[in-house]
Scaffold this active site. Structure first.
Site, PDB file in Angstrom:
ATOM      1  N   ARG A  11     -13.411  -9.081   1.083  1.00 27.90           N
ATOM      2  CA  ARG A  11     -11.974  -8.856   0.878  1.00 27.90           C
ATOM      3  C   ARG A  11     -11.216 -10.126   1.243  1.00 27.90           C
ATOM      4  NH1 ARG A  11     -10.006  -3.599   0.993  1.00 27.90           N
ATOM      5  NH2 ARG A  11      -8.075  -4.637   0.382  1.00 27.90           N
ATOM      6  N   ASP A  67     -17.367   6.854  -1.915  1.00 25.52           N
ATOM      7  CA  ASP A  67     -16.129   6.726  -1.133  1.00 25.52           C
ATOM      8  C   ASP A  67     -15.849   8.102  -0.519  1.00 25.52           C
ATOM      9  OD1 ASP A  67     -13.689   5.891  -0.085  1.00 25.52           O
ATOM     10  OD2 ASP A  67     -12.626   5.894  -2.005  1.00 25.52           O
ATOM     11  N   GLN A 104      -9.840  -4.305  -3.735  1.00 27.14           N
ATOM     12  CA  GLN A 104     -11.159  -3.843  -3.316  1.00 27.14           C
ATOM     13  C   GLN A 104     -12.209  -4.221  -4.358  1.00 27.14           C
ATOM     14  OE1 GLN A 104     -12.121  -2.108  -0.405  1.00 27.14           O
ATOM     15  NE2 GLN A 104     -14.121  -2.640  -1.222  1.00 27.14           N
ATOM     16  N   HIS A 158      -7.105   0.450  -6.735  1.00 27.27           N
ATOM     17  CA  HIS A 158      -7.315  -0.427  -5.585  1.00 27.27           C
ATOM     18  C   HIS A 158      -7.941  -1.743  -6.086  1.00 27.27           C
ATOM     19  CE1 HIS A 158      -7.591  -1.626  -1.554  1.00 27.27           C
ATOM     20  NE2 HIS A 158      -8.481  -0.790  -1.073  1.00 27.27           N
ATOM     21  N   CYS A 189     -16.335   1.351   0.016  1.00 32.08           N
ATOM     22  CA  CYS A 189     -15.186   0.479   0.300  1.00 32.08           C
ATOM     23  C   CYS A 189     -14.780   0.543   1.762  1.00 32.08           C
ATOM     24  CB  CYS A 189     -14.024   0.870  -0.597  1.00 32.08           C
ATOM     25  SG  CYS A 189     -13.565   2.611  -0.453  1.00 32.08           S
ATOM     26  N   ARG A 236       0.885  -1.181   0.000  1.00 34.57           N
ATOM     27  CA  ARG A 236       0.000   0.000   0.000  1.00 34.57           C
ATOM     28  C   ARG A 236       0.912   1.218   0.000  1.00 34.57           C
ATOM     29  NH1 ARG A 236      -5.384   1.260   3.352  1.00 34.57           N
ATOM     30  NH2 ARG A 236      -6.064  -0.141   1.700  1.00 34.57           N
TER      31      ARG A 236
HETATM   32  N1   CP Z   1     -11.199  -0.565   1.920  1.00 30.33           N
HETATM   33  C1   CP Z   1      -9.956  -0.598   2.427  1.00 30.33           C
HETATM   34  O1   CP Z   1      -8.981  -0.809   1.716  1.00 30.33           O
HETATM   35  O2   CP Z   1      -9.888  -0.393   3.775  1.00 30.33           O
HETATM   36  P1   CP Z   1      -8.554  -0.163   4.637  1.00 30.33           P
HETATM   37  O3   CP Z   1      -8.034   1.193   4.286  1.00 30.33           O
HETATM   38  O4   CP Z   1      -9.025  -0.261   6.049  1.00 30.33           O
HETATM   39  O5   CP Z   1      -7.565  -1.233   4.290  1.00 30.33           O
HETATM   40  N1  NVA Z   2     -10.058   6.511  -1.626  1.00 34.19           N
HETATM   41  C1  NVA Z   2      -9.694   6.063  -0.304  1.00 34.19           C
HETATM   42  C2  NVA Z   2      -9.851   4.573  -0.198  1.00 34.19           C
HETATM   43  C3  NVA Z   2      -9.497   3.978   1.131  1.00 34.19           C
HETATM   44  C4  NVA Z   2      -9.633   2.482   1.151  1.00 34.19           C
HETATM   45  C5  NVA Z   2      -8.258   6.484  -0.011  1.00 34.19           C
HETATM   46  O1  NVA Z   2      -7.410   6.381  -0.911  1.00 34.19           O
HETATM   47  O2  NVA Z   2      -7.965   6.932   1.091  1.00 34.19           O
END
Ligand code: CP
Ligand code: NVA
Length: 308
Positions: free
Chosen positions: A290, A222, A135, A132, A262, A105
């Protein structure tokens, strides 16, 4: 089944492979419900590099490895030598000698591409500023469970962000209809839209959320402020005000519409308590899925579905 490949974009998977992952995920979900856990990932290790926080991605990948007889290592960016300037290339070369796959990440999508270039083991995108993909696999499993098919019409309401980007690409790969309603200037990136068009997708872009939700089977939203955009917070909250998913917006949609997010949600901003806690909301099914879809992906990349 196992092969050395990276999943950095949802477009790294074909339509057939996505369907195969969803089918395996359904099977694994059913097995887990029955208390059956098989060692599909026996003796496999997954390195998980986090440059940003996470609840779902971290825990679901860790439990996925554990359930299948493998092990996951949580590696915080700043606790690695990366945080002190060791190169991404040398980190990739080193981790390749220890683990069977790496999930990352990161703040910048380019970091994953750079890591993958030097990695001898599969690299999985666990969220970047661009995409992502994990997701979206869970979302597709959820849509199929709730609607009995993938071929739905979906409205994205809010920011044209990383999750939106991967959904757009998935809709183009799988051939489902998608309409995107964002404020002007917050549309998905043009390179994503052109990639989607290359694949054959037709994405409708609107600035009116009410018009976007007419006739759709799924409404997806989101956060208005993604990780790394905290400085833009005040401007964004003002700009996105009309894009809240609330009961009034839902009154313009079909009665059997489902609402997706998400997570994490900023309740009272992009979605109201009333909607996220309603029976139309499937957000915790998405979160659960997930686990199942990532198991399926990991088994496809480094495991063996034919054990036991
Ligand atoms: N949806 C998602 O990726 O959640 P987190 O940021 O908690 O991993
Ligand atoms: N769009 C959000 C998704 C988190 C899972 C972010 O990037 O923070």
């Amino acid at each position: 089944m196992a092969s050395m490949r990276h999943i950095i974009s949802i477009t790294d998977l074909t339509k057939e492979e996505i369907i195969e992952i969803l089918d395996i995920a359904d099977r694994l979900k059913d097995e887990r419900r029955k208390g059956i856990l098989k060692e599909y990932l026996k003796n496999k290790s997954l390195g998980m590099i986090f440059e940003l926080p996470s609840t779902r991605t971290r825990v679901s990948f860790e439990v996925a490895m554990n359930d299948c007889g493998g092990k996951a290592l949580y590696l915080n960016w700043n606790d690695l030598q990366l945080g002190r300037g060791e190169s991404i290339a040398d980190t990739a070369r080193t981790l390749s000698r220890y683990v069977h796959a790496v999930m990352m990440r990161v703040k910048r999508h380019e970091t994953i591409a750079e890591f993958a270039k030097y990695s001898d083991v599969p690299v999985i995108n666990g969220l970047s500023n661009m995409e992502h993909p994990c997701q979206i696999l869970a979302d597709l499993q959820t849509i199929r469970e709730k609607k009995g098919k993938i071929n739905v019409k979906l409205a994205w309401v809010g920011d044209g962000n990383n999750v939106c980007n991967s959904l757009i690409l998935a809709s183009s790969i799988l051939g489902f209809e998608m309409v995107v309603a964002t404020p002007k200037g917050y549309e998905p990136k043009s390179e994503i839209l052109s990639k989607a068009r290359e694949i054959g997708g037709e994405i409708e872009l609107l600035n009116d959320p009410k018009k976007a939700v007419e006739d759709v089977d799924v409404i997806y939203t989101d956060v208005w402020v993604s990780m790394g955009q905290e400085k833009e917070r005040n401007d964004r909250i003002r700009t996105f005000k009309e894009f809240q998913v609330n009961s009034e917006l839902l009154s313009y949609a079909k009665g059997d519409v489902i609402v997706m997010h998400c997570l994490p949600a900023h309740r009272g901003e992009e979605i109201t308590d009333e909607v996220i806690d309603s029976e139309k909301s499937v957000v915790f099914d998405q979160a659960e899925n997930r686990l199942h879809t990532q198991k399926a992906l990991l088994i496809k990349l480094i495991g063996d579905l034919n054990v036991g």
